[in-house]
Motif scaffolding. Sequence first.
Motif, mmCIF file in Angstrom:
data_model
loop_
_atom_site.group_PDB
_atom_site.id
_atom_site.type_symbol
_atom_site.label_atom_id
_atom_site.label_comp_id
_atom_site.label_asym_id
_atom_site.label_seq_id
_atom_site.Cartn_x
_atom_site.Cartn_y
_atom_site.Cartn_z
ATOM 1 N N LYS A 156 43.745 32.726 -26.417
ATOM 2 C CA LYS A 156 43.710 33.041 -24.985
ATOM 3 C C LYS A 156 42.943 31.979 -24.196
ATOM 4 C CE LYS A 156 41.324 36.785 -24.046
ATOM 5 N NZ LYS A 156 41.025 38.207 -23.795
ATOM 6 N N VAL A 157 41.782 31.578 -24.708
ATOM 7 C CA VAL A 157 40.974 30.563 -24.021
ATOM 8 C C VAL A 157 41.696 29.216 -24.005
ATOM 9 C CG1 VAL A 157 38.806 29.253 -24.104
ATOM 10 C CG2 VAL A 157 38.785 31.731 -24.476
ATOM 11 N N LEU A 158 42.386 28.861 -25.094
ATOM 12 C CA LEU A 158 43.163 27.613 -25.132
ATOM 13 C C LEU A 158 44.261 27.608 -24.071
ATOM 14 C CD1 LEU A 158 43.522 26.917 -28.979
ATOM 15 C CD2 LEU A 158 42.245 25.568 -27.303
ATOM 16 N N VAL A 159 44.935 28.754 -23.893
ATOM 17 C CA VAL A 159 46.001 28.864 -22.887
ATOM 18 C C VAL A 159 45.434 28.689 -21.470
ATOM 19 C CG1 VAL A 159 47.557 30.544 -21.798
ATOM 20 C CG2 VAL A 159 47.598 30.237 -24.271
ATOM 21 N N ILE A 160 44.270 29.294 -21.224
ATOM 22 C CA ILE A 160 43.634 29.179 -19.902
ATOM 23 C C ILE A 160 43.228 27.729 -19.640
ATOM 24 C CG2 ILE A 160 41.591 29.846 -18.552
ATOM 25 C CD1 ILE A 160 41.790 32.586 -20.099
ATOM 26 N N LEU A 161 42.656 27.070 -20.652
ATOM 27 C CA LEU A 161 42.271 25.661 -20.503
ATOM 28 C C LEU A 161 43.495 24.778 -20.277
ATOM 29 C CD1 LEU A 161 39.482 25.353 -23.250
ATOM 30 C CD2 LEU A 161 39.174 25.535 -20.765
ATOM 31 N N LEU A 162 44.614 25.103 -20.930
ATOM 32 C CA LEU A 162 45.877 24.367 -20.721
ATOM 33 C C LEU A 162 46.309 24.461 -19.254
ATOM 34 C CD1 LEU A 162 48.412 22.863 -21.882
ATOM 35 C CD2 LEU A 162 49.420 25.130 -22.227
ATOM 36 N N PHE A 163 46.245 25.663 -18.690
ATOM 37 C CA PHE A 163 46.613 25.860 -17.280
ATOM 38 C C PHE A 163 45.725 25.005 -16.370
ATOM 39 C CE2 PHE A 163 45.543 27.936 -13.241
ATOM 40 C CZ PHE A 163 46.789 27.909 -12.624
ATOM 41 N N ILE A 164 44.415 25.008 -16.636
ATOM 42 C CA ILE A 164 43.475 24.258 -15.790
ATOM 43 C C ILE A 164 43.740 22.756 -15.893
ATOM 44 C CG2 ILE A 164 41.034 23.659 -15.458
ATOM 45 C CD1 ILE A 164 40.388 26.548 -16.489
ATOM 46 N N ILE A 210 51.889 30.178 -21.146
ATOM 47 C CA ILE A 210 50.945 31.046 -20.426
ATOM 48 C C ILE A 210 51.371 32.514 -20.538
ATOM 49 C CG2 ILE A 210 50.151 31.709 -18.105
ATOM 50 C CD1 ILE A 210 50.042 28.628 -17.550
ATOM 51 N N SER A 211 52.672 32.776 -20.421
ATOM 52 C CA SER A 211 53.157 34.156 -20.580
ATOM 53 C C SER A 211 52.829 34.686 -21.971
ATOM 54 C CB SER A 211 54.676 34.226 -20.345
ATOM 55 O OG SER A 211 54.970 34.052 -18.988
ATOM 56 N N LEU A 212 53.030 33.826 -22.986
ATOM 57 C CA LEU A 212 52.691 34.219 -24.358
ATOM 58 C C LEU A 212 51.185 34.445 -24.490
ATOM 59 C CD1 LEU A 212 53.580 34.634 -27.304
ATOM 60 C CD2 LEU A 212 53.256 32.173 -27.665
ATOM 61 N N GLY A 213 50.382 33.550 -23.876
ATOM 62 C CA GLY A 213 48.926 33.691 -23.904
ATOM 63 C C GLY A 213 48.456 34.960 -23.218
ATOM 64 N N ALA A 214 49.140 35.311 -22.111
ATOM 65 C CA ALA A 214 48.779 36.540 -21.385
ATOM 66 C C ALA A 214 49.062 37.770 -22.235
ATOM 67 C CB ALA A 214 49.557 36.621 -20.076
ATOM 68 N N VAL A 215 50.198 37.755 -22.931
ATOM 69 C CA VAL A 215 50.565 38.882 -23.805
ATOM 70 C C VAL A 215 49.523 39.042 -24.914
ATOM 71 C CG1 VAL A 215 52.248 39.630 -25.544
ATOM 72 C CG2 VAL A 215 53.040 38.845 -23.307
ATOM 73 N N ILE A 216 49.121 37.913 -25.520
ATOM 74 C CA ILE A 216 48.094 37.957 -26.579
ATOM 75 C C ILE A 216 46.734 38.336 -25.988
ATOM 76 C CG2 ILE A 216 46.807 36.552 -28.253
ATOM 77 C CD1 ILE A 216 49.425 34.900 -28.579
ATOM 78 N N GLY A 217 46.393 37.703 -24.851
ATOM 79 C CA GLY A 217 45.081 37.894 -24.233
ATOM 80 C C GLY A 217 44.823 39.323 -23.805
ATOM 81 N N MET A 218 45.835 39.957 -23.237
ATOM 82 C CA MET A 218 45.638 41.337 -22.774
ATOM 83 C C MET A 218 45.496 42.304 -23.946
ATOM 84 S SD MET A 218 47.971 41.739 -19.420
ATOM 85 C CE MET A 218 48.124 40.388 -18.285
ATOM 86 N N MET A 219 46.054 41.937 -25.092
ATOM 87 C CA MET A 219 45.896 42.789 -26.274
ATOM 88 C C MET A 219 44.424 42.905 -26.668
ATOM 89 S SD MET A 219 49.179 41.579 -28.526
ATOM 90 C CE MET A 219 48.636 42.304 -30.063
ATOM 91 N N THR A 220 43.665 41.821 -26.502
ATOM 92 C CA THR A 220 42.242 41.879 -26.866
ATOM 93 C C THR A 220 41.477 42.804 -25.916
ATOM 94 O OG1 THR A 220 41.542 39.977 -25.508
ATOM 95 C CG2 THR A 220 42.327 39.497 -27.717
#
Length: 462
Positions: free
Chosen positions: A191-199, A306-316
């Motif tokens: 999740k953090v990697l996906v957020i850093l990718l967006f930034i 990012i969509s995949l990261g959001a799906v994983i991230g919200m699971m946590t």
Amino acid sequence: MKNTIFRKKSVDQLLHQHGKVQLNKTLGAFDLMLLGVGAIVGTGIFILPGTVAAEHAGPGIIFSFILAAIVCAFAAMCYSEFSSSIPVTGSAYTYSYVVFGEIIAWIVGWSLILEYGLAVAAVATGWSAYLNSLLAGLNIHIPKAVSGSFDPANGTFVNLPAIIIIFILAFLLTKGVKESTKLNTVMVGLKVLVILLFIVVGVFYVEPTNWKPFTPFGTSGILSGAALVFFAYLGFDAVSSAAEEVKNPQRNMPIGIIGSLLICTVLYVAVSLVLTGMVPYTDLNVSNPVSFAMQLVHQDWVSGIISLGAVIGMMTVILVMLYGSTRLTYAFSRDGLLPKVMSEVDAKHQTPKKNTWITSTLISFCAGFVPLDKLTELVNMGTLLAFTVVSIGVILLRKNKEISTDGFKVPLYPIIPIISFVLCIFLMTQLSIHTIIFCGIWIVIGLIIYFIYGKKHSLLNK
């Protein structure tokens, strides 16, 4: 004192009440910090920045995030002192039992059940929206009738993906908290990697003209935005629910609570700055603003990740908030305020298995049928009420001679607890009157249950 509704528990009673009912001490400071980041970073970063920027704060949403973070930081210090002084499961409910007495503890705990339960339901609903978006990109479509909350006019009847994800994560929780934190660690990393990718990618598409005007809705917009993005910080208080399962809680609890809050604030502000710099704030009122921004600049591959990261991230988030919810009802039951079935511990996995399934079933009903926007404001009210009580409770805690002086202490005492109390009350006044009324109804229902069942069965009667 025995039959009064303001009877208190001594710290000695709490620390030695477990008998055979005991949870394993398996968590360290790093586990706690990841639990915190897992619980906090989810809907708040993938969904909220869009709607709050569009309707309330504009690019000034970064000030809303910072203001909400300051309120949370003061409350977090109060939580840290409590959790290191009284390392027992139950969070603000247990702390209130020591300093205010049973009836206040029940009201706080009942409010926290509203917070955790509806937070799980709200995030599961947001998770379902991102899952639909991700699958649509792969040309897979979930039937509309089972992909949204109950709204016959819109053709949706039940949010089946939201219900399914809650049950999957409930099953994982029944297998043990250490096993759950291992999966949480992997998902938080992704999740953090996906957020850093967006930034990193998004910063190259920032147009400074999109930041003008920076605060289009003025100070009132920033304040109302802060009351709403407060939802984004929910979760650090769920870390304090883990106190009984932590090795060396005096040291590790404050690190876990305050550390996770700092990491998340930096991520929220960075994402909000890049997001409002890439897209005019007026265009951000969408359910998936972060991936939407990448689609606008034709970075579809990043949007998909990012969509995949959001799906994983919200699971946590669902995992940790569901964990907090089950540990709270476990504490209620162990004190005799709810039926014994809620505090039965599975012999093999040392987890409250029946409790987890009962709690998850009730929450999944909300996730399946209630719309997202109705859920989020209600969550904030329950949280702010708990924060208010914990903030003022620290002052009474310091006067308790039973408490060990070895743990974390709130700096600048009593100034910070008082400021925290005032700020929480102020944010409450920024919520809608409907939210306040519903919260009042919820508390009345809780009081009826307490006087019919809890008061009579409380262990303090014995």
